[in-house]
Design an enzyme around this catalytic site. Structure first.
Site, short mmCIF file in Angstrom:
data_model
loop_
_atom_site.label_atom_id
_atom_site.label_comp_id
_atom_site.label_asym_id
_atom_site.label_seq_id
_atom_site.Cartn_x
_atom_site.Cartn_y
_atom_site.Cartn_z
N ASN A 1 0.87 -1.17 0.00
CA ASN A 1 0.00 0.00 0.00
C ASN A 1 0.91 1.23 0.00
OD1 ASN A 1 -1.71 2.09 0.61
ND2 ASN A 1 -2.83 0.98 2.21
N ARG B 1 -2.48 -1.83 -3.59
CA ARG B 1 -3.62 -0.93 -3.43
C ARG B 1 -3.44 0.25 -4.39
NH1 ARG B 1 -4.28 3.94 -0.35
NH2 ARG B 1 -6.48 4.45 -0.34
N HIS C 1 -12.32 4.19 -0.14
CA HIS C 1 -12.49 3.24 0.97
C HIS C 1 -13.30 2.02 0.52
CE1 HIS C 1 -12.12 6.74 4.08
NE2 HIS C 1 -10.96 6.13 3.94
N ARG D 1 -9.48 17.22 6.75
CA ARG D 1 -10.23 17.56 5.52
C ARG D 1 -11.62 18.08 5.88
NH1 ARG D 1 -9.39 11.91 2.45
NH2 ARG D 1 -7.60 11.47 3.79
N GLU E 1 -8.31 -3.85 5.51
CA GLU E 1 -8.09 -3.54 4.10
C GLU E 1 -6.97 -4.38 3.48
OE1 GLU E 1 -8.17 0.60 5.38
OE2 GLU E 1 -9.17 1.09 3.50
#
Ligand code: ADP
Length: 373
Positions: free
Chosen positions: A7, A62, A150, A211, A358
């Site tokens: 990742n 990923r 996601h 964010r 994940e």
């Protein structure tokens, strides 16, 4: 079968090795990107070799953005690399590290099949009326639309919920709340994503660590006239200087914000209120989008660990048939992959808390893509 999962992100490189026969994670490491991306990636084969973990049968990568081109994990070929490159303008910070990771792994393990697993893929089932932005056609032609992110996490949560409730995903309407530093909500019906809060980029939707989530696009012109800020400067601030950190003035760690809020800190309290209210609005919206809801699932660092946020989000949702159990909620302490339920016996809506996985999902997708060979 041993699968290496890489990742490669904009600020760190994570990698793990899984033994797919036993399901065991044999190795995991994370390199903060203080050095160059190339240096960070070059340490992967070296470190695995050193730890006796260098033999791998396949590599899963990923990839943040697959645009509209990928709706599944995909075996990497020259054409697939070109397609991932074509998505770079949509994710200029995130796709280039993934491409660099692919190059390094292809060189280090030339005989191992390489698979790209996209964060956007799970959301390719979102119907056109939900992914279309009402903007000029010319803009839509160059890719302006909701993609969502996601996806690997929301897909895992859907499968985990179905397993835990011993009910096929086809029979469940699930709202998956992934609340980490990045955060998104996903409406899952018939085991597919039908809407999600992130958009063309990972900036839309919920309030996140740094964010903003949803804002009025009118702010771009206003901030330009007030402070002379360019669109890039505004966007940068919406990514890195907004969210919980901006509201609380305490940084982006929810633990600190909760502590100060409990002590009466007004900014910390407002940060939590704004954060929770945004999640509630999305739950209401997605309940309407699915003509009801059977399960609300919480995951991500905040979803898994914050009893306060779960309680505040679920407060007042009795009109949906949700009867929340504060005691069960307060007692949740995840130690592995369990998925405790925190609703009362009378509740029509189930509320689950579970860890997301994940890396493991990427390994599983890589396994199923390569065993088709
Ligand atoms: P990332 O999206 O970077 O993977 P995580 O899923 O690890 O992030 O989530 C990080 C967030 O989880 C941080 O805001 C952190 O404060 C929050 N968090 C972790 N533990 C707790 C806790 N016990 N209570 C509240 N928030 C927590």
């Amino acid at each position: 079968m041993r699968i290496l999962v890489i990742n490669a992100g904009s600020s760190s490189v994570k990698f793990s090795v899984f033994d797919m026969t036993t399901g065991e994670q044999c190795f995991k490491s994370e390199i903060e990107r203080v050095s160059s991306l190339e240096d960070a990636l070059a340490t992967i084969p070296k470190e695995l070799e050193k730890k006796g973990q260098g033999e791998v049968d396949a590599v899963g990568h990923r990839v943040a953005h697959g645009g509209s081109l990928f709706s599944n994990a995909t075996l990497i070929s020259r054409d697939v690399i070109d397609d991932i490159e074509a998505c770079v303008p949509l994710a200029p910070l995130h796709n280039p590290p993934a491409l660099a990771g692919i190059r390094v792994a292809q060189k280090a393990w030339p005989d191992a099949p390489q698979v790209a697993v996209f964060d956007t893929a799970f959301h390719q089932t979102i119907p056109d009326f939900a992914y279309t932005y009402a903007v000029p056609e010319e803009w839509r032609k160059v890719g302006l639309r909701r993609y969502g992110f996601h996806g690997t996490s929301h897909c895992y949560i859907m499968q985990r919920v179905a397993e835990e409730l011993k009910t096929p995903g086809e029979k469940l309407r699930i709202i998956s709340c992934h609340l980490g530093n990045g955060a998104s909500v996903c409406a899952i019906r018939n085991s597919v994503s039908i809407d999600t809060s992130m958009g063309m980029t990972a900036l839309e939707g919920l309030v996140m660590g740094t964010r903003s989530g949803d804002v009025d696009p009118g702010i771009f012109a206003y901030l330009n006239s007030k402070f002379g800020l360019s669109p890039q400067q505004v966007e940068d601030a919406l990514y890195h200087k907004s969210g919980l950190a901006a509201l609380s003035g305490l940084g982006n760690d929810m633990r600190d914000i909760e502590k100060k809020a409990a002590g009466g800190n007004k900014k910390a309290n407002l940060a939590i209120e704004v954060y929770v209210y945004r999640i509630k609005k999305y739950i209401g919206a997605y309940t309407a989008a699915m003509d009801g809801v059977d399960v609300i699932a919480f995951t991500g660092g905040i979803g898994e660990n914050s009893a306060l946020i779960r309680s505040r989000v679920c407060a007042g949702l009795d009109f949906l048939g949700l009867d929340f159990d504060e005691d069960k909620n307060a007692k949740v302490k995840l130690t592995g992959y369990e998925a405790p339920q925190i609703q009362a016996a009378s509740s029509k809506v189930r509320v689950l808390v579970t860890q997301t996985r994940e890396q493991w999902m990427i390994a599983k997708d890589t396994e199923s893509t390569t065993t088709l060979l």
